[in-house]
Write an enzyme that holds these catalytic residues in place. Sequence first.
Site, mmCIF file in Angstrom:
data_model
loop_
_atom_site.group_PDB
_atom_site.id
_atom_site.type_symbol
_atom_site.label_atom_id
_atom_site.label_comp_id
_atom_site.label_asym_id
_atom_site.label_seq_id
_atom_site.Cartn_x
_atom_site.Cartn_y
_atom_site.Cartn_z
ATOM 1 N N SER A 150 -3.717 7.492 -1.343
ATOM 2 C CA SER A 150 -4.278 8.801 -1.631
ATOM 3 C C SER A 150 -3.632 9.467 -2.839
ATOM 4 O O SER A 150 -3.806 9.017 -3.959
ATOM 5 C CB SER A 150 -4.189 9.687 -0.391
ATOM 6 N N LYS B 133 -7.271 4.626 -0.473
ATOM 7 C CA LYS B 133 -7.805 5.827 0.187
ATOM 8 C C LYS B 133 -8.169 6.842 -0.886
ATOM 9 O O LYS B 133 -7.307 7.465 -1.481
ATOM 10 C CB LYS B 133 -6.755 6.417 1.138
#
Length: 478
Positions: free
Chosen positions: A393, A418
């Site tokens: 992320s 992600k």
Amino acid sequence: MRLLLPFSSPLSATSPPPLPEHPPPSKINFSGLTKIFKKSVIGTLTGALTLTLVLSSPTPSVAASIDPYLSMTPPSLSPDSSPEDCPNEEEAEADVVEDDVTPQLVTNEGIVEEAWEIVNDAFLDARSNRWTPETWQKQKEEMLSSPIKSRSKAHEVIKKMLGSLGDQYTRFLSPDEFSRMSKYDITGIGINLREVVSDGGGNAKLKVLGIVLDGPADIAGVKQGDEIVAVNGVDVSGKSSFEVSSLLQGPSKTFVVLKVKHGKCGPLRSIKVQRQVNAQTPVSYRLEKVDNGKISVGYIRLKEFNALARKDLVIAMKRLQDKGASYFVMDLRDNLGGLVQAGIETAKLFLDEGDTVIYTAGRDTETQKTVVADRKPLITAPLIVMVNNRTASASEIVASALHDNCKAVLVGERTYGKGLIQSVFELRDGSGVVVTIGKYVTPNHIDINGGGIEPDFRNLPAWDEVKERLSKCNILQS
């Protein structure tokens, strides 16, 4: 109401505790959406982006899956107007209270249809390719073909409906889960901030968009709608809500002084607020000598991207430079993310003005953004970024931004992958839905989600090889 919410770990408020200079755990061998946004209760990533919250960790839990810089905009809050347009404050506040408590009768079928409409307007099918408007319309007709006799049954219908999308991050929140989520606090003093730009342009004003009842700021006298003018004597004009949230943080039980303006035309007041929670620095660093002591390498480990990450990283890099570091290693292994905005601000430290940090893509034009660096880089020294399959992320945003702009080489393993953007919407009965509405795309137009980012090297290369790789990259981009 719109709130700035924090991430999973408890964060606190202002100057960080002293940064540790002891070696981190592992020592390295250096030898070798217009409509939908009105309904979104948790919605705006502040600072560089004006989009909805980002899932910042690959773990889809309620608390840990939401990016903190989210907001809920009260209908009555609008940009500042000129003094002659100022309404009576008491009347304005009374209007807000009346609006907030007006009962809204909603049927069980109405709650299901409301959740259906949010998905219909906003959902981005980033993985499964199962969703089409036609199949979604058919599902609505099936769900509402018979009476829904209880609220719990309505919630079960919504869960089943969202589950059919095949997206692990799109999910239902019970009223209790939604309530707990909306009480998170990034500042450590119980307020949530948002930048509000006036019609005439100029610097955005920082408004208190949400306040935790009986929290430190509430007890001290800060009110929803107040404009934050200064923090501990530092003028916050031109600063983002992210930067000011960092200024507010500090050790538990210490005090921070806010200068606020109450209402559109109210007088300036200084309010002393006691902080609640200790912030934990995510940064540790050390100086390494390599090549028989000829080269000094600054090694920095970032465990997560919290609101102290950028500030503490700047301190660490400056201290390492003062000690003679001419090369740097940033270790993002096992860093699952954290605050996406903190990752974006961290990436900007290494990029040239105008360099792309990240692209965002989605069905609605509000989610189609290009985030760029807005100032000169803090350092221009050769940089290695270490990654592995638990680099996710916000960490992937940093790694890809530095790699694609020829500022760093990546070493280690393919990253987690992600890169989805979620927004949280409140339903009329106090429950909510988290919906995937967009995704991140790297400066080189690679979709982060699913595939992750492939490193340049599996093992640490020689610094001459690093410099050569970065030089070739810059030539190709020139």
